[in-house]
Design a protein around this motif. Structure first.
Motif, PDB file in Angstrom:
ATOM      1  N   ALA A 111       0.563  -3.857  -1.502  1.00  0.00           N
ATOM      2  CA  ALA A 111       1.171  -3.129  -2.620  1.00  0.00           C
ATOM      3  C   ALA A 111       2.300  -2.219  -2.169  1.00  0.00           C
ATOM      4  O   ALA A 111       3.199  -1.914  -2.947  1.00  0.00           O
ATOM      5  N   ALA A 112       2.277  -1.798  -0.919  1.00  0.00           N
ATOM      6  CA  ALA A 112       3.349  -0.941  -0.406  1.00  0.00           C
ATOM      7  C   ALA A 112       4.703  -1.632  -0.468  1.00  0.00           C
ATOM      8  O   ALA A 112       5.749  -0.979  -0.473  1.00  0.00           O
ATOM      9  N   TYR A 113       4.720  -2.955  -0.531  1.00  0.00           N
ATOM     10  CA  TYR A 113       5.971  -3.709  -0.558  1.00  0.00           C
ATOM     11  C   TYR A 113       6.164  -4.410  -1.899  1.00  0.00           C
ATOM     12  O   TYR A 113       6.437  -5.588  -1.965  1.00  0.00           O
ATOM     13  N   GLY A 114       6.012  -3.704  -2.986  1.00  0.00           N
ATOM     14  CA  GLY A 114       6.254  -4.321  -4.291  1.00  0.00           C
ATOM     15  C   GLY A 114       5.245  -3.969  -5.352  1.00  0.00           C
ATOM     16  O   GLY A 114       5.239  -4.572  -6.435  1.00  0.00           O
ATOM     17  N   GLY A 115       4.383  -3.014  -5.087  1.00  0.00           N
ATOM     18  CA  GLY A 115       3.401  -2.621  -6.077  1.00  0.00           C
ATOM     19  C   GLY A 115       2.222  -3.572  -6.109  1.00  0.00           C
ATOM     20  O   GLY A 115       2.207  -4.617  -5.462  1.00  0.00           O
ATOM     21  N   SER A 116       1.231  -3.189  -6.883  1.00  0.00           N
ATOM     22  CA  SER A 116       0.012  -3.990  -6.944  1.00  0.00           C
ATOM     23  C   SER A 116       0.307  -5.395  -7.457  1.00  0.00           C
ATOM     24  O   SER A 116      -0.087  -6.393  -6.845  1.00  0.00           O
ATOM     25  N   THR A 117       1.054  -5.485  -8.571  1.00  0.00           N
ATOM     26  CA  THR A 117       1.391  -6.796  -9.119  1.00  0.00           C
ATOM     27  C   THR A 117       2.232  -7.594  -8.137  1.00  0.00           C
ATOM     28  O   THR A 117       2.020  -8.792  -7.931  1.00  0.00           O
ATOM     29  N   GLY A 118       3.191  -6.941  -7.500  1.00  0.00           N
ATOM     30  CA  GLY A 118       4.054  -7.626  -6.553  1.00  0.00           C
ATOM     31  C   GLY A 118       3.342  -8.116  -5.318  1.00  0.00           C
ATOM     32  O   GLY A 118       3.850  -8.980  -4.602  1.00  0.00           O
ATOM     33  N   SER A 119       2.161  -7.581  -5.061  1.00  0.00           N
ATOM     34  CA  SER A 119       1.421  -8.023  -3.885  1.00  0.00           C
ATOM     35  C   SER A 119       0.703  -9.344  -4.104  1.00  0.00           C
ATOM     36  O   SER A 119       0.323 -10.013  -3.141  1.00  0.00           O
ATOM     37  N   ALA A 120       0.498  -9.731  -5.372  1.00  0.00           N
ATOM     38  CA  ALA A 120      -0.361 -10.879  -5.678  1.00  0.00           C
ATOM     39  C   ALA A 120       0.199 -12.178  -5.117  1.00  0.00           C
ATOM     40  O   ALA A 120       1.372 -12.504  -5.323  1.00  0.00           O
ATOM     41  N   THR A 121      -0.640 -12.916  -4.440  1.00  0.00           N
ATOM     42  CA  THR A 121      -0.236 -14.238  -3.963  1.00  0.00           C
ATOM     43  C   THR A 121       0.022 -15.172  -5.134  1.00  0.00           C
ATOM     44  O   THR A 121       1.014 -15.898  -5.158  1.00  0.00           O
ATOM     45  N   VAL A 122      -0.862 -15.153  -6.122  1.00  0.00           N
ATOM     46  CA  VAL A 122      -0.699 -15.982  -7.325  1.00  0.00           C
ATOM     47  C   VAL A 122      -0.828 -15.093  -8.548  1.00  0.00           C
ATOM     48  O   VAL A 122      -1.736 -14.257  -8.633  1.00  0.00           O
ATOM     49  N   GLN A 155      -3.499  -2.152  -1.194  1.00  0.00           N
ATOM     50  CA  GLN A 155      -3.975  -3.164  -2.123  1.00  0.00           C
ATOM     51  C   GLN A 155      -3.216  -4.468  -1.864  1.00  0.00           C
ATOM     52  O   GLN A 155      -2.008  -4.459  -1.684  1.00  0.00           O
ATOM     53  N   ALA A 156      -3.939  -5.571  -1.883  1.00  0.00           N
ATOM     54  CA  ALA A 156      -3.320  -6.857  -1.561  1.00  0.00           C
ATOM     55  C   ALA A 156      -4.045  -7.941  -2.358  1.00  0.00           C
ATOM     56  O   ALA A 156      -5.087  -8.446  -1.941  1.00  0.00           O
ATOM     57  N   LEU A 157      -3.492  -8.289  -3.513  1.00  0.00           N
ATOM     58  CA  LEU A 157      -4.156  -9.189  -4.441  1.00  0.00           C
ATOM     59  C   LEU A 157      -3.995 -10.646  -4.012  1.00  0.00           C
ATOM     60  O   LEU A 157      -2.906 -11.079  -3.633  1.00  0.00           O
ATOM     61  N   ALA A 158      -5.086 -11.389  -4.104  1.00  0.00           N
ATOM     62  CA  ALA A 158      -5.003 -12.835  -3.977  1.00  0.00           C
ATOM     63  C   ALA A 158      -4.620 -13.462  -5.310  1.00  0.00           C
ATOM     64  O   ALA A 158      -3.882 -14.444  -5.361  1.00  0.00           O
ATOM     65  N   MET A 159      -5.114 -12.862  -6.408  1.00  0.00           N
ATOM     66  CA  MET A 159      -4.887 -13.437  -7.733  1.00  0.00           C
ATOM     67  C   MET A 159      -4.797 -12.328  -8.777  1.00  0.00           C
ATOM     68  O   MET A 159      -5.610 -11.401  -8.771  1.00  0.00           O
TER      69      MET A 159
END
Length: 665
Positions: free
Chosen positions: A425-436, A465-469
Motif C-alpha cells: 500500500a505504500a506504493y499506491g494505496g490499499s487499492t493500488g496494492s491489489a494484484t487483482v 497492506q498488500a492485497l491479493a484480491m
C-alpha cells in the motif's frame, strides 16, 4: 519490527472425483441426443466421449489447420458492430480485427457485398448475429479468415430459383487461402449459399446449416487441381444440388455430414447430394443420407472413396472408384459413427450461444490483462479466460464495463496457475496494492491462485497492506481458488457504503495475518480453509476479519462449514475487529462464524476493538463451532438456533434477484 515467518505454502486441493461411469455417460448422451433405436443407442455408446468433448473449440481443424494454420483476427482489436457501415469498415481494414456481429444487420442496397480482408474473424454474438440481404465477399489474395456463428439469409430474388439473374451468394471467395467457415446458418439466398472458387486452398467448412435453397455449396470453377478442403458435420436440408459439388479439387474430405429432406422436384440429373467432378479426389466417411437422390457420384475422371455412411430412402447414383487419398496422412480428426450423425448435427450445427467465448492465455493473449482487455465492453454473454498453468507476474483489473467474465485455470490444481505481484500500500494505496481487482459484476474465478508476495519482513514501510484480491462488483464467485498474502489479503467491497455487493467463496484457501478477510461486501466463505499466519508473537499475531458492513445490511461476513488453521501460539489470534473506514459510524461490522473448526490459536476473547470503536457495538456472533479454539466464554456472543435459521448461505446471497451460486455445484 516483529519477525514475520514466511509461510506462503499452498496445500494442494483434494483430487476431484471422476466424471461418472461409462454407462451413465451413454445414457446421458442418448437422452440429450434423442437416440432411441438400439442401433443408434450403440452408436451413442461409441460416441459418448466425442459428444462430451468441446464441439465449440475456437481452433480450426482439417485443412484449415495446416500450412501455418488459420487464426483470423487473433491478436487484433476486438470490436462489436451493429450496423452495415461499421461492419464494412472493420471487415475491409488492413489490420487484424475480431469483429463481433451483434443482432441483425440489414445490408443495402439489396444483395450488396461486404468485402472481408485478410486476418479477420467475423463472429456472431451469442446466436443472434445476422447478415440479411447481403454477401460476405473475399477477393483474390485474401488470407487467414474465420467466419463463425452467423446467420446469412434472404437475398433471394423472387421467381429466380436457379439464381441466373443475380450473383447474391451468402459467402463467395476467389483464390484465397486459409479460411474457416464454422457454425453458420445459410438460407434463402439469391445464387449459391457458399461458393469457394478458383484455386482457394486450406479451407475447412464445419458445423454449418444449409437450408431452403437450390445450389447450396459449390467448390471449384478452375481447371487447376489445387484446392484442399475439409467438409464435416454440416446439415444440408431443403436443398437441391451442390451439397457440395467439388470441381477439380486436389483433396476433398467430407465426413459426418447429414443430408435430409432434399427438394423433390423430379429433376433426374441436377437434384443430387455430393458430386466429385473433374479430377477431384474425394473421400466421404460416415455421413448420413435420408431422402436423397444421387447421394454421391463421381465423374469418370474423378475419384471417390466412400466408407461407413448410412443411406435411407435414397435413389440413384452411389459411385465409388479410384483410391483418392488418406486424410489421416494430412491431419488427425474425430470420426463419429454415422448412426449418431443426425442427432449430433441437429444439436451442434448452426449458430450457438457459447461460440467464441473462450480467450486463451498465453496462446491467444500473452497476459491475463490482455485477455481481459479483449472482452468487449457491455458484454452480455459469459466469456471464459482460460489461463494455462504457469506463474503470471502481473496486475489484473476487470473494470465495471466488462461483466460476465470467467477466469479459469486449466491446470490440474489451483496451485498450477498463479497470478502474482508484490506491491504494498505504500506504493499506491490499499487499492493500488491489489494484484487483482474486480469491479465488474458476474465474475467467476476457478482453479487459480491469487497472490501478493510483498515481503513485509524485509521492508520497513508505513503501508504494509498488500492485497491479493479486491472486489467491488456484485455476484462474484470464487471456486477452488487460493488467496495468498499477509496483511489485507482478500478485500470484498462495494462501490459505496449503502450499495450491497455479494461474494461467494467456496472450496478455497485464504491465508494472512492482519485483517486478511475484510470489507463491506456480503461475503460467504464455505467449505474452505483459512490459515492464520503467525507473526512470531506470543500474545497477538493478528485478526482474521475486519468487516465494515453497512448498518442497513443485515448480512456481512459468513464463514461456514470451514476450517481455520494456524501454527501461531495458543490464544494469540483474534477472529476479528470492527472496521469503520474514515471513522464512518454507519459501518457496523456483521460477522457470523458457524459450523467451523477453530484452532487453539484463537483467543478466548476473540473479538477486539479497532480505532476507538468497541467490538461490542458490532454484530459479532458464533454458532456451533468446534475444535480447541471454540470454547464458549463470556466474550463470545453465540447466535440462537432461531436466529441461525435466518443466517444461512441462501439468506446472505439471495438478495432481490435470487442469486444462488451454491445450488449450481
Amino acid at each position: 519490527m516483529t519477525q514475520h515467518l514466511d509461510s506462503k505454502r499452498l496445500p494442494r486441493a483434494k483430487p476431484r472425483p471422476g466424471h461418472g461411469k461409462v454407462v451413465a455417460a451413454v445414457l446421458s448422451l442418448v437422452a440429450a441426443l434423442g437416440l432411441g433405436a438400439m442401433g443408434e443407442a450403440r452408436a451413442a455408446s461409441e460416441t459418448a466421449t466425442s459428444a462430451a468433448a468441446d464441439r465449440w473449440t475456437d481452433r480450426p481443424h482439417g485443412f484449415a489447420s495446416l500450412a501455418g494454420g488459420t487464426t483470423g483476427g487473433a491478436g487484433g482489436k476486438v470490436v462489436t458492430v451493429t450496423d452495415q457501415a461499421s461492419l464494412a469498415r472493420y471487415a475491409a481494414a488492413p489490420e487484424p480485427y475480431i469483429i463481433r456481429v451483434s443482432g441483425s444487420i440489414d445490408v443495402a442496397p439489396f444483395g450488396s457485398d461486404i468485402v472481408v480482408g485478410s486476418d479477420k474473424t467475423l463472429i456472431g454474438v451469442g446466436d443472434t448475429g445476422e447478415i440479411v440481404h447481403g454477401e460476405l465477399h473475399l477477393n483474390p489474395g485474401t488470407s487467414n479468415v474465420i467466419i463463425r456463428n452467423l446467420t446469412i439469409r434472404d437475398s433471394y430474388v423472387e421467381g429466380d430459383w436457379d439464381g441466373k439473374t443475380t450473383d447474391f451468394d451468402a459467402i463467395q471467395m476467389d483464390t484465397v487461402d486459409h479460411v474457416w467457415i464454422d457454425h453458420n446458418l445459410f438460407t434463402h439466398m439469391g445464387d449459391g449459399l457458399l461458393d469457394i472458387r478458383k484455386d482457394s486452398q486450406y479451407i475447412t467448412v464445419s458445423y454449418n446449416r444449409f437450408t431452403h435453397h437450390n445450389k447450396a455449396f459449390g467448390i471449384g470453377w478452375t481447371t487447376n487441381v489445387q484446392t484442399q478442403i475439409t467438409v464435416d458435420h454440416n446439415w444440408f436440408t431443403g436443398t437441391k444440388q451442390r451439397n457440395p459439388s467439388a470441381d477439380n479439387c486436389a483433396y476433398a474430405h467430407l465426413y459426418n455430414n447429414y443430408l435430409s429432406a432434399q427438394v423433390a422436384d423430379g429433376d433426374p440429373t441436377w437434384t443430387y447430394g455430393n458430386w466429385s467432378r473433374g479430377r477431384t479426389r474425394m473421400v466421404i466417411e460416415n455421413s448420413y443420407y435420408d431422402g436423397v437422390q444421387h447421394p454421391y457420384q463421381a465423374d469418370t475422371t474423378a475419384e471417390l472413396v466412400e466408407r461407413g455412411s448410412i443411406l435411407r430412402n435414397t435413389t440413384g447414383r452411389t459411385d465409388e472408384w479410384g483410391a483418392a487419398f488418406d486424410p489421416r496422412e494430412f491431419y488427425d480428426y474425430r470420426l463419429d459413427p454415422a448412426a449418431a450423425v443426425p442427432a449430433l448435427v441437429k444439436r451442434f450445427s448452426g449458430p450457438q450461444q457459447r461460440i467464441g467465448t473462450t480467450l486463451r492465455v498465453p496462446d491467444d493473449h500473452p497476459t491475463v490483462q490482455s485477455a481481459v482487455d479483449a472482452v468487449p465492453d457491455g458484454n452480455t454473454v459469459p466469456v471464459t479466460i482460460a489461463v494455462a498453468p504457469g506463474t503470471y507476474r502481473e496486475k489484473v483489473f476487470i473494470p465495471a464495463s466488462k461483466p460476465n467474465v470467467v477466469l479459469q485455470g486449466t491446470g490440474r490444481d489451483r496451485s498450477d496457475t498463479v497470478v502474482v505481484f508484490d506491491t504494498p500500500a505504500a506504493y499506491g494505496g490499499s487499492t493500488g496494492s491489489a494484484t487483482v481487482r474486480i469491479a465488474a459484476n458476474d465474475v467467476t474465478a476457478r482453479n487459480l491462485t491469487f497472490s501478493n508476495d510483498f515481503d513485509e519482513a524485509a521492508h520497513e514501510l508505513n503501508g504494509e497492506q498488500a492485497l491479493a484480491m479486491k472486489t467491488t462488483g456484485d455476484r462474484i464467485l470464487f471456486e477452488d481458488t487460493a488467496f495468498l498474502g499477509n496483511q489485507d489479503t482478500l478485500m470484498t467491497d462495494s462501490p459505496k457504503l449503502d450499495v450491497i455487493s455479494r461474494v461467494y467463496v467456496r472450496d478455497s484457501y485464504i491465508e494472512g495475518d492482519v485483517d486478511f478477510v475484510y470489507g463491506r461486501a456480503t461475503t460467504v466463505i464455505e467449505r474452505s480453509v483459512i490459515r492464520a499466519l503467525s507473526r512470531g508473537s506470543d500474545t497477538n499475531n493478528g485478526y482474521i476479519t475486519a468487516a465494515s458492513t453497512w448498518t442497513g445490511n443485515p448480512y456481512g461476513f459468513l464463514i461456514t462449514r470451514s476450517r481455520i488453521v494456524s501454527d501461531a501460539p495458543d490464544g494469540s489470534f483474534h477472529l476479528g475487529r470492527p472496521w469503520h473506514p474514515g471513522g464512518e459510524p454507519a459501518a457496523v461490522a456483521q460477522v457470523l462464524i458457524r459450523d467451523t473448526e477453530l484452532p487453539a490459536a484463537i483467543k478466548p476473547s476473540p473479538w477486539t476493538d479497532m480505532s476507538g470503536f468497541s467490538w461490542k457495538g458490532a454484530r459479532f456472533t458464533e454458532y456451533r463451532n468446534s475444535g480447541p479454539g471454540a470454547a464458549v466464554t463470556a466474550d463470545r456472543p453465540q447466535m440462537s438456533e432461531a436466529e441461525a435459521r435466518d443466517h444461512t448461505v441462501a439468506d446472505y446471497l439471495q438478495g432481490t434477484d435470487g442469486w444462488a451460486p451454491y445450488a449450481r455445484h
